[in-house]
Design a protein around this motif. Structure first.
Motif, mmCIF file in Angstrom:
data_model
loop_
_atom_site.group_PDB
_atom_site.id
_atom_site.type_symbol
_atom_site.label_atom_id
_atom_site.label_comp_id
_atom_site.label_asym_id
_atom_site.label_seq_id
_atom_site.Cartn_x
_atom_site.Cartn_y
_atom_site.Cartn_z
ATOM 1 N N TRP A 1 3.948 0.380 6.622
ATOM 2 C CA TRP A 1 3.531 1.397 5.647
ATOM 3 C C TRP A 1 3.119 2.624 6.462
ATOM 4 O O TRP A 1 2.131 2.595 7.194
ATOM 5 C CB TRP A 1 2.365 0.872 4.808
ATOM 6 C CG TRP A 1 2.174 1.513 3.468
ATOM 7 C CD1 TRP A 1 2.533 1.000 2.263
ATOM 8 C CD2 TRP A 1 1.539 2.781 3.180
ATOM 9 N NE1 TRP A 1 2.175 1.856 1.243
ATOM 10 C CE2 TRP A 1 1.565 2.950 1.781
ATOM 11 C CE3 TRP A 1 0.961 3.771 3.966
ATOM 12 C CZ2 TRP A 1 1.040 4.083 1.161
ATOM 13 C CZ3 TRP A 1 0.442 4.905 3.359
ATOM 14 C CH2 TRP A 1 0.475 5.056 1.963
ATOM 15 N N GLY B 1 11.179 2.433 0.964
ATOM 16 C CA GLY B 1 10.611 2.910 -0.292
ATOM 17 C C GLY B 1 9.716 4.112 -0.083
ATOM 18 O O GLY B 1 9.340 4.464 1.039
ATOM 19 N N HIS B 2 9.361 4.727 -1.190
ATOM 20 C CA HIS B 2 8.602 5.988 -1.207
ATOM 21 C C HIS B 2 7.517 5.840 -2.269
ATOM 22 O O HIS B 2 7.810 5.598 -3.445
ATOM 23 C CB HIS B 2 9.590 7.122 -1.523
ATOM 24 C CG HIS B 2 8.999 8.331 -2.175
ATOM 25 N ND1 HIS B 2 8.981 8.502 -3.545
ATOM 26 C CD2 HIS B 2 8.431 9.443 -1.642
ATOM 27 C CE1 HIS B 2 8.429 9.670 -3.828
ATOM 28 N NE2 HIS B 2 8.085 10.251 -2.698
ATOM 29 N N PHE B 3 6.262 5.915 -1.849
ATOM 30 C CA PHE B 3 5.129 5.753 -2.763
ATOM 31 C C PHE B 3 4.266 7.009 -2.686
ATOM 32 O O PHE B 3 3.516 7.198 -1.725
ATOM 33 C CB PHE B 3 4.337 4.498 -2.409
ATOM 34 C CG PHE B 3 5.066 3.221 -2.723
ATOM 35 C CD1 PHE B 3 4.912 2.594 -3.951
ATOM 36 C CD2 PHE B 3 5.931 2.654 -1.791
ATOM 37 C CE1 PHE B 3 5.592 1.424 -4.253
ATOM 38 C CE2 PHE B 3 6.621 1.485 -2.085
ATOM 39 C CZ PHE B 3 6.452 0.864 -3.317
ATOM 40 N N ASP B 4 4.397 7.846 -3.689
ATOM 41 C CA ASP B 4 3.747 9.160 -3.693
ATOM 42 C C ASP B 4 2.819 9.250 -4.902
ATOM 43 O O ASP B 4 3.280 9.244 -6.046
ATOM 44 C CB ASP B 4 4.813 10.250 -3.758
ATOM 45 C CG ASP B 4 4.265 11.636 -3.459
ATOM 46 O OD1 ASP B 4 3.043 11.770 -3.251
ATOM 47 O OD2 ASP B 4 5.066 12.586 -3.421
ATOM 48 N N LYS B 5 1.525 9.294 -4.638
ATOM 49 C CA LYS B 5 0.548 9.466 -5.711
ATOM 50 C C LYS B 5 -0.014 10.879 -5.620
ATOM 51 O O LYS B 5 -0.729 11.213 -4.675
ATOM 52 C CB LYS B 5 -0.586 8.447 -5.592
ATOM 53 C CG LYS B 5 -0.159 7.000 -5.779
ATOM 54 C CD LYS B 5 -1.361 6.070 -5.639
ATOM 55 C CE LYS B 5 -0.952 4.611 -5.722
ATOM 56 N NZ LYS B 5 -2.108 3.717 -5.512
ATOM 57 N N THR C 1 7.461 3.127 2.953
ATOM 58 C CA THR C 1 7.539 1.724 3.350
ATOM 59 C C THR C 1 8.896 1.442 3.988
ATOM 60 O O THR C 1 9.933 1.911 3.504
ATOM 61 C CB THR C 1 7.348 0.772 2.154
ATOM 62 O OG1 THR C 1 8.304 1.081 1.126
ATOM 63 C CG2 THR C 1 5.940 0.892 1.595
ATOM 64 N N VAL D 1 -0.417 -0.247 -8.162
ATOM 65 C CA VAL D 1 0.458 -1.372 -7.816
ATOM 66 C C VAL D 1 -0.325 -2.651 -8.066
ATOM 67 O O VAL D 1 -1.406 -2.848 -7.507
ATOM 68 C CB VAL D 1 0.916 -1.292 -6.348
ATOM 69 C CG1 VAL D 1 1.693 -2.549 -5.966
ATOM 70 C CG2 VAL D 1 1.764 -0.048 -6.110
ATOM 71 N N SER E 1 -2.596 -1.697 -5.035
ATOM 72 C CA SER E 1 -3.333 -0.439 -4.858
ATOM 73 C C SER E 1 -3.805 0.069 -6.206
ATOM 74 O O SER E 1 -3.233 -0.272 -7.251
ATOM 75 C CB SER E 1 -2.471 0.618 -4.159
ATOM 76 O OG SER E 1 -1.424 1.072 -5.005
ATOM 77 N N LEU F 1 3.731 1.029 -10.358
ATOM 78 C CA LEU F 1 4.774 1.578 -9.503
ATOM 79 C C LEU F 1 5.822 0.546 -9.091
ATOM 80 O O LEU F 1 6.853 0.918 -8.526
ATOM 81 C CB LEU F 1 4.145 2.203 -8.246
ATOM 82 C CG LEU F 1 3.154 3.342 -8.505
ATOM 83 C CD1 LEU F 1 2.612 3.880 -7.188
ATOM 84 C CD2 LEU F 1 3.801 4.457 -9.307
#
Length: 274
Positions: free
Chosen positions: A117, A85-89, A203, A97, A190, A153
């Motif tokens: 992570w 996965g890709h978590f871009d803030k 992730t 989250v 988060s 997210l």
């Protein structure tokens, strides 16, 4: 990992930080991702599930030996990369989250699953780093409810249906190239990015080779270390270029199966609640 770190993982359900990539390696992966984003505006909608099949930089990252060294200390020598996965803030991003356990809707046979992570930018309290509730991985699978919030997210907005003592929460702060590991049953989440600094993390969900999918649908994984003596998952092809046509065909087949299963689960949950 050191013996102390392994003990921490077993007791608390997480380890942070672990230096896996050099800062230069982290910058290189981030630059390759940014370049692909610039050329493919719909990059993440095209590759939301299992993006490691669509992008060569991502497929290289799941095989990084220093990440696998740490994962091996938790899962043993035979390791599959199952999901990514890709978590871009972005700066001032309201995305968050909710508190949840990863394993809730995954359908895997047992919790021999760990998430790495990987920080490609600084991940700090002020820009919405991951937060965990230590020790909650020992509580077993807890009930969750689906919620609707455009800034959540998580795909289903899942929120654990227990009272979470946020006073016990620990921020997993990382520098580029550092990783955290957390257990699939650990309660975590988060907050939004309240800063002017981007927070970008990748992730990688690793499973021990004996784990299997129990949800009754076709699933796949990539052997990244050791031997797969079980064959519970279809073997994923390795892309030789971004959006490699034969791999895209495999991806579309697998992702179509996953999406169909998710729709069926959602329909069952809606029916049970009506």
């Amino acid at each position: 990992m050191s013996n102390k770190q392994v003990e921490q993982y077993n007791n608390d359900g997480y380890v942070c930080p672990i230096r896996a990539l050099t800062p230069e390696e982290a910058e290189n992966f981030r630059n390759r991702m940014d370049a692909l984003e610039a050329s493919e505006p719909d990059l993440w909608s095209r590759s939301k599930i299992k993006p490691h099949l669509m992008m060569t930089w991502f497929n290289e990252l799941i095989r990084h030996p220093k990440i696998l060294d740490a994962v091996e200390d938790v899962l043993g020598p035979d390791i599959l990369a199952w999901a990514t996965g890709h978590f871009d803030k972005k700066p001032r991003d309201p995305g968050f989250v909710s508190w949840h356990q990863d394993a809730t809707y995954w359908g895997l046979s047992e919790p021999s699953v760990v998430t790495a992570w990987v920080a490609l930018t600084p991940s700090r309290h002020e820009n919405g780093c991951m937060r965990v509730i230590p020790g909650t991985h020992t509580t077993g699978q807890l009930p969750h409810k689906d919620t609707v919030n455009q800034h959540n997210l998580l795909s289903r907005g899942q929120d654990v249906e227990v009272q979470v003592d946020e006073a016990r929460a620990v921020d997993l702060e990382l520098q580029p190239g550092e990783i955290s590991l957390h257990h699939t049953m650990l309660i975590h989440g988060s907050e939004p990015n309240h800063s002017d600094t981007r927070r970008l993390g990748i992730t990688i969900r690793y499973v021990a080779a004996h784990v299997r999918q129990t949800s009754g649908f076709k699933d796949s994984a990539t052997l990244v270390r050791g031997i797969d003596r079980y064959g519970h998952f279809l073997t994923e092809p390795q892309p030789t270029q971004d959006f490699d046509p034969p791999v895209v065909a495999f991806y579309n087949d697998i992702v179509g199966e996953i999406r169909s299963r998710k729709e069926a689960i959602a329909a069952q949950a809606k029916s049970a609640g009506s």
